[in-house]
Design an enzyme around this catalytic site. Structure first.
Site, PDB file in Angstrom:
ATOM      1  N   SER A 210       0.845  -1.201   0.000  1.00 31.85           N
ATOM      2  CA  SER A 210       0.000   0.000   0.000  1.00 31.85           C
ATOM      3  C   SER A 210       0.875   1.243   0.000  1.00 31.85           C
ATOM      4  O   SER A 210       2.066   1.166  -0.318  1.00 31.85           O
ATOM      5  CB  SER A 210      -0.936  -0.034   1.210  1.00 31.85           C
ATOM      6  N   ASN A 211       0.302   2.365   0.342  1.00 33.55           N
ATOM      7  CA  ASN A 211       1.077   3.607   0.391  1.00 33.55           C
ATOM      8  C   ASN A 211       0.551   4.492   1.518  1.00 33.55           C
ATOM      9  O   ASN A 211      -0.403   4.132   2.204  1.00 33.55           O
ATOM     10  CB  ASN A 211       1.033   4.321  -0.972  1.00 33.55           C
ATOM     11  N   ARG A 212       1.153   5.644   1.680  1.00 35.20           N
ATOM     12  CA  ARG A 212       0.855   6.473   2.860  1.00 35.20           C
ATOM     13  C   ARG A 212      -0.327   7.420   2.672  1.00 35.20           C
ATOM     14  O   ARG A 212      -0.559   8.286   3.511  1.00 35.20           O
ATOM     15  CB  ARG A 212       2.074   7.320   3.212  1.00 35.20           C
ATOM     16  N   SER A 213      -1.073   7.281   1.601  1.00 30.89           N
ATOM     17  CA  SER A 213      -2.189   8.212   1.384  1.00 30.89           C
ATOM     18  C   SER A 213      -3.220   8.092   2.521  1.00 30.89           C
ATOM     19  O   SER A 213      -3.619   6.989   2.893  1.00 30.89           O
ATOM     20  CB  SER A 213      -2.863   7.911   0.047  1.00 30.89           C
TER      21      SER A 213
END
Ligand code: CTP
Length: 407
Positions: A210-213
């Site tokens: 995933s990512n930090r959004s």
């Protein structure tokens, strides 16, 4: 919440115990800059003192006796005429019945009858009273007359029973008031699809890529579009945020789910804003068992490229003409901000791109603020200062409306 700034809002409070919750609502609206006039019925004033409302609004709360004061001899006309929203919360079965039949026997009902704006009514009563044919008929009469009925919700009731009859929570009422005030905004009658948050690509039943959004920018855009009267579809990755009241939330997890939802929802839409941080790669195979710690050696994750949703949208529009009238993207960059953003604008055939430098700690991913540069397809650029994501959203929504006007 500048949508409430200097807006005159009348809140009619009637005799349900939910009246105490409206103190919080009146306070929030006042803090957001609204001029809140509260009218209490005799029974409401037994539950919550008018002084409590006056204290949070900074304006004298009105009760029945005020109807007959010499200096306020036209108080009901003033309250009825000079408002941008007239909310009755909580609305008892008795007041609903009076409103349905034009009975004006107290300051609240006489002001409601004098109101130039349509009413918003948030019922609160016991389940049996709510489902009673008399109440249901009265609510239908009001709805047919253009009154907006908000709720009620199901759940615990003051009687100790459980059922439908709870007044909506003040956050919900606040959201409905925003929708009401924005109903003639620059996006009234337009359908807007907004994506938000990061996607999650499963490695195994436990782990994801995933990512930090955080989703904050996308959710703020959804609220800003609602504030301008749009019908909003919010396609979200997994985030820890409440959906704005009135948005049609579609929850997704993976790129493939988000892509399917965006393609479907944009078949017939005016505006698409892709604020989601979509994964560019996913594990080529998802293990259906938890990957165990290997004895010796490290497990390797093979990656596959994910579909680029904006490119798919552009291709479909080129081949069949189906798609949003205006498309806006975001460019998250750590270097060469403008060059990279311009290349994405062209490649993805966007009308506008919001480029943000995510290397800054105070801006972009996870932060409450954002510093973006807007780049239009005609070459115009505008560097905005660091501002709240809600403010960035208001500007993007205003620019979207201008782009839609040119089509
Ligand atoms: N986007 C998309 N589909 C993807 C990846 C991104 O539609 N698979 C959209 C994003 O929602 C955003 C825009 O494309 O509006 C740019 O996303 P960004 O992550 O900045 O760029 P990428 O195209 O992924 O390129 P790179 O990661 O190389 O910067």
């Amino acid at each position: 919440m500048k949508v409430f700034k200097e807006k005159k809002i009348v809140i009619g409070v009637t005799g349900s115990i939910a009246a105490y919750k409206v103190v919080g609502l009146a306070s929030q609206l006042t803090q957001a800059g609204a001029l809140v006039d509260v009218i209490l019925t005799e029974s409401a004033a037994k539950l919550v003192s008018p002084l409590t409302f006056s204290a949070v609004t900074g304006r004298r709360a009105a009760v029945d006796q005020d109807l007959w004061q010499v200096d306020d001899h036209v108080l009901h006309i003033k309250l009825g005429e000079e408002n941008q929203a007239f909310l009755i919360a909580p609305a008892t079965a008795n007041t609903i019945a009076k409103l349905a039949h034009g009975i004006a026997d107290n300051l609240l009902t006489v002001s409601a009858l004098a109101s130039r704006t349509d009413l918003l009514v948030a019922p609160a009563m016991d389940g049996g009273m709510y489902s009673h044919p008399a109440t249901q008929e009265n609510l239908s009469i009001l709805e047919d007359r253009g009154v907006t009925i908000l709720g009620p919700a199901a759940g615990h009731l003051a009687s100790g029973l459980s059922g439908k009859g709870r007044m909506l929570e003040s956050e919900q009422l606040l959201g409905h008031l925003r929708i009401w005030l924005g109903r003639e905004g620059v996006l009234a009658g337009k359908k807007v699809v907004i994506t938000a948050g990061g996607t999650q690509e499963p490695i195994d039943p436990v782990r994801v890529i995933s990512n930090r959004s955080s989703g904050k920018q996308g959710y703020a855009l959804a609220q800003a579009a609602l504030d301008q009267g749009a019908e909003v579809v919010l396609i979200s990755g997994p985030v820890c945020l409440d959906s704005p009241v009135g948005a049609n939330l579609i929850e997704t997890t993976t790129v493939d789910q988000m892509s399917a939802a965006v393609l479907k929802e944009t078949e017939n839409t005016d505006l698409l804003i892709m604020a989601a941080a979509v994964a560019d790669y996913k594990p080529s195979q998802e293990s259906n068992r938890k990957i165990k710690k290997e004895k010796g050696g490290l497990p390797a994750i093979n990656l596959a490229v994910t579909p680029d949703i904006l490119s798919e949208i552009a291709q479909r529009k080129e081949s069949s003409g189906v798609g949003p009238l205006v498309t806006i993207g975001f460019a998250a960059e750590t270097e060469d901000l403008l060059t990279n953003a311009k290349s994405k604008l062209e490649k993805k055939k966007l009308d506008l791109i919001a480029a943000n430098d995510i290397s800054r700690k105070d801006s972009g991913f996870g932060a409450d603020k954002n510093q973006v540069t807007l780049i239009w397809k005609d070459g115009r650029t505008e560097e905005l200062p660091l501002m709240e994501k809600s403010e960035v959203s208001d500007i993007i929504i205003q620019e979207s409306a201008k782009l839609l006007e040119t089509i």
